[in-house]
Structures are given as C-alpha cells and as structure tokens.
Design an enzyme around this catalytic site. Structure first.
Site, short mmCIF file in Angstrom:
data_model
loop_
_atom_site.label_atom_id
_atom_site.label_comp_id
_atom_site.label_asym_id
_atom_site.label_seq_id
_atom_site.Cartn_x
_atom_site.Cartn_y
_atom_site.Cartn_z
N THR A 1 0.82 -1.21 0.00
CA THR A 1 0.00 0.00 0.00
C THR A 1 0.85 1.26 0.00
OG1 THR A 1 -1.57 1.27 1.37
CG2 THR A 1 -0.09 -0.21 2.52
N ASP A 2 0.27 2.36 -0.49
CA ASP A 2 0.97 3.64 -0.42
C ASP A 2 1.02 4.19 0.99
OD1 ASP A 2 -1.73 4.30 -0.19
OD2 ASP A 2 -1.72 5.80 -1.80
N GLU A 3 0.23 3.64 1.91
CA GLU A 3 0.19 4.18 3.27
C GLU A 3 1.50 3.98 4.03
OE1 GLU A 3 -3.34 3.76 5.60
OE2 GLU A 3 -4.54 3.21 3.87
N TYR B 1 -1.88 -0.29 11.05
CA TYR B 1 -2.01 -0.98 9.76
C TYR B 1 -0.81 -0.70 8.87
CZ TYR B 1 -3.17 -1.37 4.83
OH TYR B 1 -3.11 -1.63 3.49
N LYS C 1 2.23 -3.19 7.43
CA LYS C 1 2.52 -3.39 6.02
C LYS C 1 3.95 -2.97 5.68
CE LYS C 1 0.32 -4.64 3.08
NZ LYS C 1 0.15 -6.03 2.51
#
Length: 357
Positions: A132-134, A158, A162
C-alpha cells in the site's frame, strides 16, 4: 499454476476473476475467510476447474509447505492482509500477526520450496507482494507524490505492519536471492469492496437512508485506482517486473474524500433517485476524525509506465460510475455481507464519533 493468498477478499477476488477471464493458467486460492473474505465474490469461477479454493491461514507453515509441494506453483501473489485502518486502531494485534508474522511464514515456505526447484524453475519463480501507499506516511498539499524511493513513515498500526512486511520481502530478496517483486498501490475502489470502506459504505448508507459519515472536514486527499486497473498492473509486474524492485501503482486521480462522496451522491441521484426528490447529499454528516488520519496520499506511477507500459484504463469518472452501477445491480451481495458481525463493528467504530459541529 499460481498461488494467490487472500483471493476471497476485495482486491484478491477481483484479481482471481480477471485472471481466469484472460488466462488458462490455474489458480490455487488460499484464504482464511475472515470477515472480509467472501466466497460470493468468486461465484463466477466457483465451477471453474482452473480455480482451486483452499481455506487456510498464511501463518500455518505446515499447510503452506504441503500446498507448495503438492501443487508446484510457478508464482505466489500475496494479497492476504488485514487492511482496515480503523480496525487496526481498535485492535492492532491481528494486524501484526497477519501482516508481519503471516508474511514471514509465507516467505519462509516460499524460500524452502523455491530452493528445492530445478534450476530452470527456480529462475522462473516469482513472489509478488501486494502492499500500500500508506507505508510512505502523509504528504503536504504541495509535496511531490510518493515515488519508489520515498522514505517509509507509516502512521497507523495498519501501515506500520505493512511497512514491516515490505521490509521482510526486500530482505529475503537481498539475503537469500528469493525472486521477489513488491507493488504499492493507492486507494482501490470497485466491485466486491467490503462496505466499511468509504465508497461502498456511502453507497449502502445512502440507499438505506442512513447518515453518510465524513471524518473531520472531509478534505483528506487520496489517489483513487479502479480495482481492475490494479489487477492489470499486477499482471504486468508479475510478467516482466525486475526482480527485487518496487512498483508504485496509482490512478492519477487525487480526490478529497468529500468530493468523492459528492460524486457518489450525484451519481445515485441520477441512477437511483430518492422518492422524496431530494439529493443524497442531504444525508452527509460530519463526525470526529480518525486518530492520526493521514492528510494526503498521491502516487507517482511513472516507473511502471516507463518500464512495463502500464497506465490505468479508467478515469475516476468512468470507474466510479461503473462501481455505483455494480452495487445497484448486486443488492443481494450487499445484503449478504452486511451481517450481524459487520453491523456490530460499525456500531463500535462510530459510537464514539459524535457529530462534528
């Protein structure tokens, strides 16, 4: 054959359906079937001999070893993850277990299996990790979009879990030579999206006459990517991506959350108008913001375009209309996923969020 983990979830099931629609290569689909895993997402391939579904946990090393040994996959595409930020705030333990420990278990099983392959098969094997870009944190309004060299700065349990899984995948390539690929995507939307995420939640609540909850001022900006475009990008990375590399996948569609909700309301006004004649925008309600809510994400997807000739096929306008049309045409699916467990979660998440002034 390829192995897909988390293939009954939102992005994973879209990938499985798209893969089998365009390829004769079989898929072994491993999914734990938690709240977000739904076999109804796979109805179109439920009788397809090329699709083998196995219920299982990526933390179960013995099961992974047996599956790889028995089925001899030439690639693993790893979607399985806990992915909802609000859930990670209320219960981070599951995120650490699945996203970090589960990815470690999968990497170990893949390394053992890959190490025992004949030379030609070892050279052709791939482990593709979907992230993810997060993991990159948050951007200011004038900051350049995230690139593959942006330093990691995760801000939620989260995204931290990741980020840890991304680092493990990188380490297994550099330490052991495991032929890995990593993709970091922006916000996906489209069919089969579990209705606690913004787009499906707004569609479901709007038609049910419920409030449309907007965190804070609704000006959090995201880059929106239609899920089938994401699946096409993953196929290109799996096919021709450079080993050990990361590819950012985005839709080139930066939108504030509030503008996304306005767009959804306007499409619903057109396709499913209220009996009262009013607009669904009237149901918008502002609630307390999420703790540590990242303000802006944006993806620079030039690397995947330059190296692999991929660009999204859908604009935000075309993709979001297709999404609303799908939900309107699949009300039985929506009703099915809105189970008691889902309703309990929604009550727990929003109970503490009083309406903002």
């Amino acid at each position: 054959m390829i192995v897909v983990t988390g293939g009954a979830g939102f992005i994973g099931s879209n990938f499985v359906n798209d893969w089998l629609a365009s390829s004769d290569e079989p898929i072994l689909n491993l999914d734990k079937l938690t709240y977000a895993g739904n076999l109804n997402n796979l109805k179109a391939v439920s009788e397809d001999a090329r699709h083998m579904f196995v219920q299982g946990d990526i933390c179960d090393r013995a099961q992974l070893d047996a599956l790889f040994f028995d089925n001899k996959p030439r690639a693993i595409v790893h979607f399985a993850a806990e992915s909802h930020v609000d859930r990670s705030i209320l219960g981070p333990g599951e995120f650490v277990n699945t996203n970090i420990n589960g990815t470690f278990s999968l990497l170990e099983a893949a390394r053992t299996y890959w190490s025992g392959l004949p030379d030609e098969e070892r050279a052709a094997f791939r482990f593709l990790h979907v992230s993810t870009d997060e993991v990159y944190g948050t951007l200011g309004p004038d900051d350049a979009p995230f690139s593959e060299t942006t330093p990691y700065a995760p801000n939620s349990p989260y995204s931290a879990s990741k980020a840890a899984s991304d680092h493990l995948v990188r380490a297994y390539h550099h330490t052991y030579g495991l032929p890995t690929l990593t993709t970091n995507c922006s916000n996906n939307y489209g069919p089969y999206h579990f209705p606690e995420k913004l787009v499906p939640l707004i569609i479901a609540n709007a038609r049910a006459g419920k409030p449309l909850p907007i965190y804070g001022d609704g000006q959090q900006v995201r880059d929106w990517l239609y899920v089938s475009d994401h699946c096409a990008a993953i196929r290109r990375v799996l096919e021709d991506g450079r080993l050990g590399e990361t590819y950012n996948i985005g839709g080139w569609n930066e939108k504030a959350n509030l503008d996304v909700v306005y767009t959804l309301c306007d499409i619903l006004d057109e396709l499913s108008p209220k009996a009262s004649g009013g607009s669904y925008r009237e149901q918008i309600t502002y609630v307390a913001d999420r703790p540590g809510h990242d303000r802006r994400y944006a993806i620079d997807a030039r690397k995947i375009e330059r190296e692999l000739d991929w660009r999204p096929a859908e604009t935000f306008e075309s993709g979001i209309k297709k999404t609303v049309q799908w939900y309107l045409a699949n009300q039985e699916w929506v009703a099915d996923v809105q189970s008691g467990a889902y309703l309990n979660w929604m009550e727990k998440n929003y109970a503490a969020r009083k309406e903002a002034p």
